[in-house]
Design a protein around this motif. Sequence first.
Motif, short mmCIF file in Angstrom:
data_model
loop_
_atom_site.label_atom_id
_atom_site.label_comp_id
_atom_site.label_asym_id
_atom_site.label_seq_id
_atom_site.Cartn_x
_atom_site.Cartn_y
_atom_site.Cartn_z
N CYS A 86 -2.49 -1.40 -4.12
CA CYS A 86 -2.43 0.01 -3.71
C CYS A 86 -3.86 0.54 -3.79
O CYS A 86 -4.47 0.50 -4.86
CB CYS A 86 -1.51 0.80 -4.64
SG CYS A 86 -1.64 2.57 -4.40
N ARG A 87 -4.39 1.00 -2.66
CA ARG A 87 -5.81 1.44 -2.67
C ARG A 87 -5.97 2.76 -3.42
O ARG A 87 -7.04 3.11 -3.87
CB ARG A 87 -6.33 1.60 -1.23
CG ARG A 87 -6.48 0.26 -0.51
CD ARG A 87 -7.39 0.36 0.72
NE ARG A 87 -7.51 -0.92 1.39
CZ ARG A 87 -6.71 -1.33 2.38
NH1 ARG A 87 -5.75 -0.53 2.84
NH2 ARG A 87 -6.88 -2.51 2.92
N LYS A 101 10.00 4.54 2.13
CA LYS A 101 10.36 5.93 2.41
C LYS A 101 10.16 6.16 3.90
O LYS A 101 9.08 5.89 4.43
CB LYS A 101 9.47 6.88 1.60
CG LYS A 101 10.11 8.23 1.38
CD LYS A 101 9.32 9.03 0.38
CE LYS A 101 9.89 10.42 0.25
NZ LYS A 101 8.99 11.26 -0.54
N LYS A 102 11.19 6.61 4.54
CA LYS A 102 11.19 6.81 6.00
C LYS A 102 10.64 5.57 6.71
O LYS A 102 9.75 5.64 7.56
CB LYS A 102 10.38 8.04 6.38
CG LYS A 102 11.04 9.33 5.92
CD LYS A 102 10.27 10.53 6.42
CE LYS A 102 10.81 11.78 5.74
NZ LYS A 102 9.77 12.73 5.39
N GLY A 103 11.13 4.40 6.28
CA GLY A 103 10.75 3.14 6.94
C GLY A 103 9.35 2.67 6.60
O GLY A 103 8.88 1.67 7.14
N GLU A 104 8.65 3.37 5.72
CA GLU A 104 7.28 2.97 5.39
C GLU A 104 7.21 2.55 3.93
O GLU A 104 7.74 3.25 3.05
CB GLU A 104 6.35 4.17 5.62
CG GLU A 104 5.04 3.76 6.23
CD GLU A 104 4.12 4.95 6.38
OE1 GLU A 104 2.92 4.77 6.25
OE2 GLU A 104 4.63 6.10 6.61
N LYS A 105 6.56 1.40 3.67
CA LYS A 105 6.45 0.91 2.30
C LYS A 105 5.50 1.79 1.50
O LYS A 105 4.48 2.24 2.02
CB LYS A 105 5.92 -0.53 2.31
CG LYS A 105 6.87 -1.47 3.05
CD LYS A 105 6.84 -2.85 2.45
CE LYS A 105 8.13 -3.54 2.74
NZ LYS A 105 8.21 -4.62 3.55
N GLN A 106 5.88 2.02 0.23
CA GLN A 106 4.98 2.82 -0.59
C GLN A 106 4.83 2.26 -1.99
O GLN A 106 5.64 1.45 -2.44
CB GLN A 106 5.44 4.28 -0.63
CG GLN A 106 6.81 4.49 -1.20
CD GLN A 106 7.12 5.96 -1.41
OE1 GLN A 106 7.95 6.29 -2.21
NE2 GLN A 106 6.45 6.84 -0.71
N CYS A 107 3.79 2.72 -2.68
CA CYS A 107 3.52 2.25 -4.04
C CYS A 107 4.53 2.89 -4.99
O CYS A 107 4.67 4.12 -5.01
CB CYS A 107 2.10 2.65 -4.42
SG CYS A 107 1.75 2.36 -6.16
N GLY A 112 1.66 6.23 -3.10
CA GLY A 112 0.65 6.05 -2.04
C GLY A 112 1.11 5.06 -0.97
O GLY A 112 1.89 4.16 -1.24
N LYS A 113 0.62 5.29 0.26
CA LYS A 113 1.03 4.41 1.36
C LYS A 113 -0.15 3.57 1.86
O LYS A 113 -0.02 2.82 2.82
CB LYS A 113 1.60 5.24 2.49
CG LYS A 113 2.93 5.85 2.08
CD LYS A 113 3.61 6.56 3.20
CE LYS A 113 4.87 7.20 2.68
NZ LYS A 113 4.99 8.61 3.02
N ASP A 114 -1.30 3.74 1.20
CA ASP A 114 -2.48 2.99 1.62
C ASP A 114 -2.50 1.65 0.87
O ASP A 114 -3.07 1.52 -0.21
CB ASP A 114 -3.73 3.83 1.30
CG ASP A 114 -4.97 3.20 1.90
OD1 ASP A 114 -4.82 2.21 2.66
OD2 ASP A 114 -6.09 3.68 1.60
N LEU A 115 -1.84 0.66 1.50
CA LEU A 115 -1.68 -0.64 0.83
C LEU A 115 -2.43 -1.72 1.60
O LEU A 115 -2.54 -1.65 2.83
CB LEU A 115 -0.19 -1.01 0.76
CG LEU A 115 0.74 0.02 0.12
CD1 LEU A 115 2.21 -0.38 0.34
CD2 LEU A 115 0.46 0.17 -1.36
#
Length: 444
Positions: A86-87, A101-107, A112-115
């Motif tokens: 996770c950046r 969350k809403k189809g997007e992977k998160q930390c 955070g979604k900047d992976l």
Amino acid sequence: MEKIVSLCKRRGFIFQSSEIYGGLNGSWDYGPLGVELKRNLKNYWWRTMVQERDDIVGLDGAILMNRAVWKASGHEETFSDPMVDCRTCKARLRADQLPEKKGEKQCPNCGGKDLTEPRPFNLMFKTYVGATEDESSVTYLRPETAQAIFVQFKNVLDTSRKKLPFGIAQIGKAFRNEINPRNFTFRSREFEQMELEYFCRPEQGMELLEYWKEERLKFYSSIGIPREKLHVLTVPDEERAFYSKGTFDIEYEFPFGRQELEGVAYRTDYDLSQHQKASGKSLEYFDEETKQKFIPHVVEPSAGVDRTVLALICEAYVEDEAPDEKGKMETRTVLRFHPRIAPFKCAVFPLLKNNPDLVAKSEQILETLRPHMYVFYDESGAIGRRYRRQDEIGTPFAITVDFETLGDRDASLRDTVTLRDRDSMKQDRVPIGDLISLLTSRIA
Ligand code: ATP
């Protein structure tokens, strides 16, 4: 889950490793009760898988093996999980277990979604053998017990003189540098496995895969994990190891979700073939009847000791109602372990601790029972409180020595005790002479 973790610590089942130094992530210690529970599980597995059968023998292989084993088995090259960073918060995460969350992977730490892109992370712990720390002395702590079985196949075959189909079983430590240890002991970095490699002719593989799945389900029922809490997942083709012709995961409904307890896999002749190729030593089986030589196929039921212990505790944990000393109903915490895996099988209480006759009689009973089972002695506090303490650690039976036992009130009751059942809380009057047969038949 919080209640279970706290009970485990409070009553001495499981502690964090190195706790006074802040712990070590993914490592756990089993306390006085945990070690008994774990041992009872392993002993029962060994009894049913090895000692009660003619077709399975045991092995206790070393944790450190020649590095060549891990090259040949494919572990050095491919035993990895996909990892992302996770950046935002710098956490290192297992890519295939990220929440979405809403189809997007998160930390899971910071949201955070900047992976980063996933990259393979090898799970084996590297170490050096001997005084030189260079490439020539590298090996790994074993990430599974199975490989010792494969590389000793020929020695075991020659010394045990078994005929196909037959199995080699092993219980022992395994180590994986898991990216995210979690869910208490469920995913640890150091754990124990109970593995069987069941060797057979190629044409028997699929049938034996089915057979072992059923056998393993029966095993769980026999230790108190009911069939309806278990789920058999047929691992789809694309998720199975390329050499496996069929794999089942046996999953249990943990409080944190449905998760794998054991894998049952038909591994074909992959492992023995790899080791034969890499070592240059024949690992073939000679069939006396057909005069043919071939590499046996193998079906592997591989269970986790720690995961099963955790399932046993989760399954046993119940809060119900029981009367207190004055008959008022109160909440009781009870671990309803199957008697065969309960840490203590029985508790012995003298009604009063300051009565030498009651204490002496209790000690006599202890001496009689101890060669047959692990017994707890407790003389402090009101009887109801002593029952409650045993309920909380899952002791299935409690014996109380009272004045009737001494024959003070009614000669016909001399040398009888009350035997109390943990689950029903029912108390029966039984002769001391019957205790061994009565209890051993229920804990076997
Ligand atoms: P998972 O997918 O949960 O990581 P796995 O499929 O890699 O498990 P196997 O390689 O099939 O597991 O190992 C066999 C058994 O060993 C598992 O079913 C489990 O009971 C146990 N086991 C594996 N990894 C761990 C671990 N990190 N902690 C505790 N037990 C484990």
